[in-house]
Design a protein around this motif. Structure first.
Motif, short mmCIF file in Angstrom:
data_model
loop_
_atom_site.label_atom_id
_atom_site.label_comp_id
_atom_site.label_asym_id
_atom_site.label_seq_id
_atom_site.Cartn_x
_atom_site.Cartn_y
_atom_site.Cartn_z
N GLN A 113 0.83 -1.21 0.00
CA GLN A 113 0.00 0.00 0.00
C GLN A 113 0.86 1.26 0.00
OE1 GLN A 113 -2.55 -0.47 3.39
NE2 GLN A 113 -3.80 -2.04 2.42
N ILE A 114 1.93 1.25 0.76
CA ILE A 114 2.85 2.41 0.80
C ILE A 114 3.52 2.59 -0.56
CG2 ILE A 114 5.00 3.27 1.81
CD1 ILE A 114 4.12 1.90 4.45
N GLU A 115 3.98 1.50 -1.15
CA GLU A 115 4.63 1.59 -2.47
C GLU A 115 3.65 2.07 -3.53
OE1 GLU A 115 6.19 -2.31 -3.13
OE2 GLU A 115 8.02 -1.92 -2.00
N ASP A 116 2.39 1.62 -3.47
CA ASP A 116 1.38 2.06 -4.43
C ASP A 116 1.10 3.56 -4.27
OD1 ASP A 116 1.16 -0.49 -5.42
OD2 ASP A 116 -0.69 -0.97 -4.33
N ALA A 117 0.99 4.02 -3.03
CA ALA A 117 0.74 5.45 -2.78
C ALA A 117 1.92 6.28 -3.26
CB ALA A 117 0.49 5.68 -1.29
N THR A 118 3.13 5.81 -3.01
CA THR A 118 4.32 6.53 -3.46
C THR A 118 4.37 6.60 -4.98
OG1 THR A 118 5.50 5.73 -1.51
CG2 THR A 118 6.85 6.60 -3.31
N ALA A 119 4.01 5.51 -5.65
CA ALA A 119 4.03 5.48 -7.12
C ALA A 119 2.99 6.43 -7.70
CB ALA A 119 3.78 4.05 -7.60
N ARG A 120 1.82 6.54 -7.06
CA ARG A 120 0.78 7.45 -7.56
C ARG A 120 1.20 8.91 -7.41
NH1 ARG A 120 -2.66 3.60 -5.20
NH2 ARG A 120 -2.73 4.76 -3.24
N GLU A 121 1.97 9.23 -6.37
CA GLU A 121 2.37 10.61 -6.11
C GLU A 121 3.61 11.03 -6.89
OE1 GLU A 121 2.85 10.74 -1.91
OE2 GLU A 121 0.71 10.48 -1.52
N ARG A 122 4.27 10.07 -7.49
CA ARG A 122 5.52 10.36 -8.17
C ARG A 122 5.25 11.18 -9.44
NH1 ARG A 122 8.57 5.30 -10.37
NH2 ARG A 122 6.47 4.68 -9.90
N THR A 123 6.16 12.12 -9.73
CA THR A 123 6.08 12.92 -10.93
C THR A 123 6.76 12.15 -12.06
OG1 THR A 123 6.22 14.93 -9.61
CG2 THR A 123 6.67 15.13 -11.96
N SER A 132 11.09 6.80 -15.69
CA SER A 132 10.36 7.31 -14.54
C SER A 132 8.93 6.79 -14.48
CB SER A 132 10.36 8.84 -14.53
OG SER A 132 9.66 9.31 -15.67
N GLY A 133 8.37 6.37 -15.58
CA GLY A 133 7.00 5.86 -15.59
C GLY A 133 6.89 4.40 -15.19
N ARG A 134 8.02 3.77 -15.03
CA ARG A 134 7.98 2.34 -14.68
C ARG A 134 7.64 2.15 -13.22
NH1 ARG A 134 12.89 -0.87 -17.54
NH2 ARG A 134 12.17 -0.57 -19.65
N TYR A 135 6.71 1.27 -13.02
CA TYR A 135 6.37 0.87 -11.66
C TYR A 135 5.87 -0.58 -11.74
CZ TYR A 135 3.82 0.24 -7.33
OH TYR A 135 3.36 -0.24 -6.15
N PHE A 136 6.53 -1.44 -11.02
CA PHE A 136 6.15 -2.84 -10.98
C PHE A 136 5.66 -3.15 -9.58
CE2 PHE A 136 9.62 -2.55 -14.11
CZ PHE A 136 8.91 -2.92 -15.24
N PRO A 137 4.33 -3.19 -9.41
CA PRO A 137 3.81 -3.45 -8.06
C PRO A 137 4.18 -4.84 -7.58
CG PRO A 137 2.04 -3.45 -9.67
CD PRO A 137 3.30 -3.06 -10.40
N ARG A 138 4.35 -4.93 -6.28
CA ARG A 138 4.64 -6.23 -5.67
C ARG A 138 3.43 -7.13 -5.78
NH1 ARG A 138 8.73 -6.56 -0.89
NH2 ARG A 138 9.47 -4.45 -1.17
N GLU A 139 3.71 -8.39 -6.01
CA GLU A 139 2.63 -9.37 -6.12
C GLU A 139 2.22 -9.83 -4.72
OE1 GLU A 139 3.73 -13.29 -7.79
OE2 GLU A 139 2.37 -12.72 -9.40
#
Length: 192
Positions: A113-123, A132-139
């Motif tokens: 949840q913290i990683e997802d929130a951080t990824a959404r707030e990232r510029t 910079s657009g890459r984000y691989f959420p944890r499974e």
């Protein structure tokens, strides 16, 4: 003759411990299905007809002395093969159920949840940084378990087909395939 696999204690922790789960499946398959030829050979009575020196003079492509009696095959299926398959099916069904259930005890859920929130707030500026657009959420561990269960079910299907074909060669051809025979056996076990 080998013994059927003993059932492990089914808990969500057992399923999420993928090493223990894979070890159980590997050992169970190794003692019954992977060694099917050895198990069937053990059913033969050694030197039943005695040694015939003429048997070595010509190469025999078929092995008439290697065919098992139907009652031996049925006994092996009833006492060893189907009980092992049943235990493995129960484990796969239980763990598949765990994989599709909500997991309130997931230790990594807060971190995800913290990683997802951080990824959404990232510029994201892909012009300055194309990565910079890459984000691989944890499974989630339930997703990982579900994928493992799909793979193990496919492996189980292949192993059962191979075991059943070898059983058919040694015991005479059977008109039914492995799954209907196993399902019929399970139905009789539930009634008794």
């Amino acid at each position: 003759m080998s013994q059927p696999s003993s059932a492990p204690r089914l808990t969500p922790q057992f399923c999420f411990n993928q090493t223990a789960l894979r070890d159980f499946l590997r050992i169970s398959r190794g003692t019954t299905d992977d060694s099917i030829t050895q198990n069937l050979n053990a059913l033969l009575t050694p030197a039943q007809r005695g040694f015939d020196p003429a048997s070595t003079s010509a190469r025999q492509l078929s092995s008439p002395g290697r065919t098992l009696r139907p009652e031996q095959c049925d006994s092996f299926k009833q006492r060893v093969l189907f009980p092992s398959w049943s235990v493995r099916s129960d484990v796969l069904d239980y763990c598949a159920g765990v994989a599709t259930s909500p997991d309130p005890d997931d230790p990594d859920s807060v971190l995800r949840q913290i990683e997802d929130a951080t990824a959404r707030e990232r510029t994201v500026n892909e012009r300055l940084d194309p990565y910079s657009g890459r984000y691989f959420p944890r499974e989630a561990r339930t997703e990982s378990l579900a994928m493992l269960m799909r793979n193990e079910r496919a492996v189980e299907k292949i192993i059962r087909m191979r075991t059943w074909s070898l059983l058919g060669e040694r015991c005479g051809t059977s008109h039914e395939s492995a799954e209907p025979a196993f399902d019929a056996w399970r139905a009789t076990q539930r009634r008794s």
